[in-house]
Design a protein around this motif. Structure first.
Motif, PDB file in Angstrom:
ATOM      1  N   GLN A 121       6.678  -6.332   5.626  1.00  0.00           N
ATOM      2  CA  GLN A 121       7.071  -5.538   4.469  1.00  0.00           C
ATOM      3  C   GLN A 121       6.397  -6.147   3.247  1.00  0.00           C
ATOM      4  O   GLN A 121       6.451  -7.363   3.025  1.00  0.00           O
ATOM      5  CB  GLN A 121       8.594  -5.553   4.313  1.00  0.00           C
ATOM      6  N   LEU A 122       5.733  -5.306   2.445  1.00  0.00           N
ATOM      7  CA  LEU A 122       4.982  -5.793   1.294  1.00  0.00           C
ATOM      8  C   LEU A 122       5.753  -5.532   0.013  1.00  0.00           C
ATOM      9  O   LEU A 122       6.041  -4.374  -0.318  1.00  0.00           O
ATOM     10  CB  LEU A 122       3.606  -5.113   1.211  1.00  0.00           C
ATOM     11  N   LYS A 123       6.081  -6.594  -0.707  1.00  0.00           N
ATOM     12  CA  LYS A 123       6.722  -6.491  -2.013  1.00  0.00           C
ATOM     13  C   LYS A 123       8.001  -5.650  -1.993  1.00  0.00           C
ATOM     14  O   LYS A 123       8.405  -5.101  -3.002  1.00  0.00           O
ATOM     15  CB  LYS A 123       5.748  -5.899  -3.034  1.00  0.00           C
ATOM     16  N   GLY A 124       8.619  -5.530  -0.866  1.00  0.00           N
ATOM     17  CA  GLY A 124       9.844  -4.757  -0.786  1.00  0.00           C
ATOM     18  C   GLY A 124       9.631  -3.265  -0.976  1.00  0.00           C
ATOM     19  O   GLY A 124      10.589  -2.521  -1.182  1.00  0.00           O
ATOM     20  N   ILE A 125       8.381  -2.807  -0.898  1.00  0.00           N
ATOM     21  CA  ILE A 125       8.069  -1.400  -1.164  1.00  0.00           C
ATOM     22  C   ILE A 125       7.398  -0.745   0.036  1.00  0.00           C
ATOM     23  O   ILE A 125       7.760   0.361   0.434  1.00  0.00           O
ATOM     24  CB  ILE A 125       7.153  -1.267  -2.400  1.00  0.00           C
ATOM     25  N   TYR A 126       6.435  -1.438   0.622  1.00  0.00           N
ATOM     26  CA  TYR A 126       5.618  -0.834   1.671  1.00  0.00           C
ATOM     27  C   TYR A 126       5.881  -1.506   3.016  1.00  0.00           C
ATOM     28  O   TYR A 126       6.167  -2.705   3.086  1.00  0.00           O
ATOM     29  CB  TYR A 126       4.124  -0.960   1.336  1.00  0.00           C
ATOM     30  N   ILE A 127       5.744  -0.706   4.062  1.00  0.00           N
ATOM     31  CA  ILE A 127       5.810  -1.219   5.435  1.00  0.00           C
ATOM     32  C   ILE A 127       4.390  -1.248   5.980  1.00  0.00           C
ATOM     33  O   ILE A 127       3.673  -0.250   5.929  1.00  0.00           O
ATOM     34  CB  ILE A 127       6.702  -0.327   6.320  1.00  0.00           C
ATOM     35  N   LEU A 128       3.989  -2.399   6.486  1.00  0.00           N
ATOM     36  CA  LEU A 128       2.686  -2.550   7.114  1.00  0.00           C
ATOM     37  C   LEU A 128       2.887  -2.484   8.625  1.00  0.00           C
ATOM     38  O   LEU A 128       3.683  -3.232   9.184  1.00  0.00           O
ATOM     39  CB  LEU A 128       2.053  -3.892   6.725  1.00  0.00           C
ATOM     40  N   ALA A 129       2.177  -1.549   9.265  1.00  0.00           N
ATOM     41  CA  ALA A 129       2.315  -1.376  10.707  1.00  0.00           C
ATOM     42  C   ALA A 129       0.940  -1.311  11.353  1.00  0.00           C
ATOM     43  O   ALA A 129      -0.073  -1.077  10.689  1.00  0.00           O
ATOM     44  CB  ALA A 129       3.106  -0.103  11.016  1.00  0.00           C
TER      45      ALA A 129
END
Length: 618
Positions: free
Chosen positions: A434-442
């Motif tokens: 999870q990036l910066k609590g904003i984005y999900i990296l998959a």
């Protein structure tokens, strides 16, 4: 006041030319349509100076007999209609007998033609004045060639309104592109000032048609387009519509054909806009190339001199058919349909090296702990009737169903010797961080997926709330004080005639006078809406299009706001199981590629793009 008198034939021809001949592009449209109506399967165009100096259109159609050549240059002469019933069911692209006469009245025109098995061809010439065409024999293959030279040479006042050569040729080229899209079975070529611009072969199957589309509309359109084909109520709609993420700042990539005729129609435009309204970003325009096939007797093409506008006998049926077909096609799009091609979600890659966006991943947000237990889902079940908390809790999810994903997920993030390619990887893959609590990296089979978790969850919540409302139906409630409105007699008659349909939308309206109505009930969810403006807008839509989506729009706006507030917020830390559950819900949700406001919810970055960023393989 001057007395009424007959106009000079030359002046009458030039007035008629004002309706048909606006610029070189108008001449090309008329001539190409004549070629198509003659049965040609090959049309070659040569133009000079943007079409002002020369327009030459050559086809291999049926040709024109020697005896008919002078008539072809006469006003009100045509081979396409014979009697009034023919006018009521026009199957050809054009029938304006004065088109050639009008063009010849403002140019130097020559008409060369030959029919099958004729000993020779014949030429008819006319030069901008009311005179009999001069005939002479020539050598000419079967078909027709029309040359138009020195457009507006005898009307300098009109010639000065022409734009630059580049602008005029741009309009002319657009006409050729539209005709090429309207008739895949015909080959087209276009040369400007001796330079080949387009050479399009006939397209006999869908693959060849898509190649022509890519050539005319650009390869990016085809990479983002969906093919549709649906038939109902003696109507057929087929063609290509672009994904909402491939929206345009202008309505410059919208092509709609009715029985192979390019049209611009308000009813059609409204139906398309309504189909896209829930997924398109504000101020953006959809892109499409669509074909509507309808009985010629049910559409009137003789509404406008240029025939760009039509009138349908049953406009409401056509409107609803177009809307429902496109609406369902867009709803059926799933991430699995889009992950085959890298980075379909938008023309700007937010991860591009020149975007200035770094990709830091905080250690605390990596959440790469498969052994971490997920929170109990029974304490706060996610459903359309639940109170939405800050944590993401997927509907119908269970700890066991999430746990089933973990072995494949572990194989992705932990290299093992087993054959991991045999594992079936979901379209959006498995969460890595999870990036910066904003984005999900998959990571998926194509490369990297980046998800805006709030936007994605907002769409999921919104769609569930809409389904719940549709299941319950629209509940209405009486107004504490019924509201009286002064309207026009036409609006009052419309409200009276559509009382049952309005009641089905939760709106009870009663006509009490010729120009007065009373609103007695409204849908419960719209109790605080401005009643007068809503009613007037609904009646305006009913008068214009035969239907209205105002009430549904207002309700959806409210549901959208509720979904926005009920979705996971930024900076909310999700566990890996929660992130994976969100990805699985996205794969199963309609329109999950965009949030309620039309913003993209995810982007795909292929492995090839990643390699390019880091110069791998060079």
């Amino acid at each position: 006041m001057a007395k009424i008198q007959l106009l000079d034939p030359r002046l009458a021809n030039q007035i008629a030319a004002g309706e048909v001949v606006e610029r070189p592009a108008s001449v090309v449209k008329e001539l190409v349509e004549n070629s198509l109506d003659s049965g040609a399967n090959r049309i070659d165009l040569e133009v000079e100076d943007g079409g002002v100096k020369l327009i030459r259109v050559r086809d291999n159609g049926s040709g024109i007999d020697k005896e008919d050549l002078p008539l072809a240059l006469s006003r009100h002469a045509t081979s396409k209609i014979r009697a009034l019933p023919d006018l009521e069911a026009v199957a050809s692209l054009g029938f304006r007998g004065e088109a050639l006469a009008s063009i010849s009245s403002v140019s130097r025109l020559s008409l060369n033609s030959a029919v099958a098995e004729a000993e020779s061809g014949w030429s008819a010439r006319s030069e901008g004045r009311d005179m009999s065409a001069v005939l002479e024999p020539i050598a000419h293959p079967q078909g027709t060639t029309v040359e138009v030279r020195d457009l507006f040479f005898n009307t300098p006042a009109r010639r000065k309104f022409l734009r630059t050569e580049k602008t005029e040729f741009s309009h002319l080229e657009e006409v050729v592109k539209r005709q090429a899209l309207g008739r895949f079975d015909v080959g087209f070529s276009l040369c400007h000032n001796g330079r080949a611009i387009h050479s399009l072969k006939p397209a006999t199957n869908q693959l060849e048609q898509e190649r022509r589309l890519a050539s005319v509309c650009g390869p990016a359109f085809m990479e983002n387009a969906l093919f549709i084909d649906r038939t109902a109520a003696n109507l057929r709609l087929w063609g290509w519509v672009a994904l909402p993420s491939f929206s345009r700042s202008q309505a410059d990539l919208q092509h709609f054909f009715v029985n192979s005729r390019y049209i611009r129609d308000r009813l059609v435009a409204h139906a398309v806009r309504q189909a896209y309204q829930d997924v398109l970003y504000h101020g953006r325009h959809p892109a499409f190339v669509l074909y509507l096939e309808v009985d010629p007797a049910n559409v009137d093409v003789n509404v406008h001199p240029t025939k760009h506008e039509v009138r349908f006998r049953d406009g409401r049926t056509v409107h609803d058919f177009i809307f429902r077909t496109l609406h369902q096609a867009l709803a059926d799009v799933r991430p699995s349909d889009q992950t085959n091609t890298a980075n379909l979600q938008g023309s700007v890659n937010p991860l591009a090296p020149d975007s200035g966006l770094a990709m830091p991943v905080e250690q605390s947000s990596m959440a790469l702990r498969p052994s971490e237990s997920s929170p109990s889902l029974s304490t706060n079940p996610f459903s359309s009737s639940a109170s939405y908390g800050s944590a993401y809790q997927p509907a119908g999810a269970s700890a066991s169903s999430i746990a089933e994903q973990m072995p494949a997920y572990q194989n992705l993030v932990q290299p093992v010797s087993d054959n991991t390619e045999s594992q079936e990887i979901p379209p959006l893959g498995f969460a890595l961080a999870q990036l910066k609590g904003i984005y999900i990296l998959a990571e998926n089979a194509s490369g990297m997926v980046l998800v805006d978790m709030h936007a994605a969850h907002e769409r999921i919540t919104y769609e569930r709330m809409k389904r719940a409302r549709e299941g319950e139906g629209l509940r209405s409630q009486p107004l504490l004080v019924p509201q009286s409105l002064a309207v026009s007699e036409r609006e009052a008659s419309c409200a009276e005639a559509n009382a049952a349909a309005l009641a089905g939308l939760g709106m009870v309206i009663q006509r009490v006078a010729e120009e007065s109505i009373i609103v007695r009930e409204l849908p419960v969810i719209l109790a605080d809406s401005p009643v007068e403006q809503l009613v007037r807008d609904v009646l305006a839509d009913l008068l214009e299009y035969g239907s209205s989506d105002r009430i549904a729009n207002h309700i959806n706006e409210i549901l959208s706001t509720m979904a926005c507030h009920g979705s996971v917020r930024a900076n909310r830390r999700l566990t890996v199981p929660e992130m994976n559950a969100l990805l699985r819900d996205m794969e199963a949700t309609e329109r999950s590629g965009q949030c309620n406001h039309g913003r993209p919810t995810w982007v795909q970055v292929s492995l090839a793009e990643l390699d390019k960023w880091f110069l791998r393989g060079r």
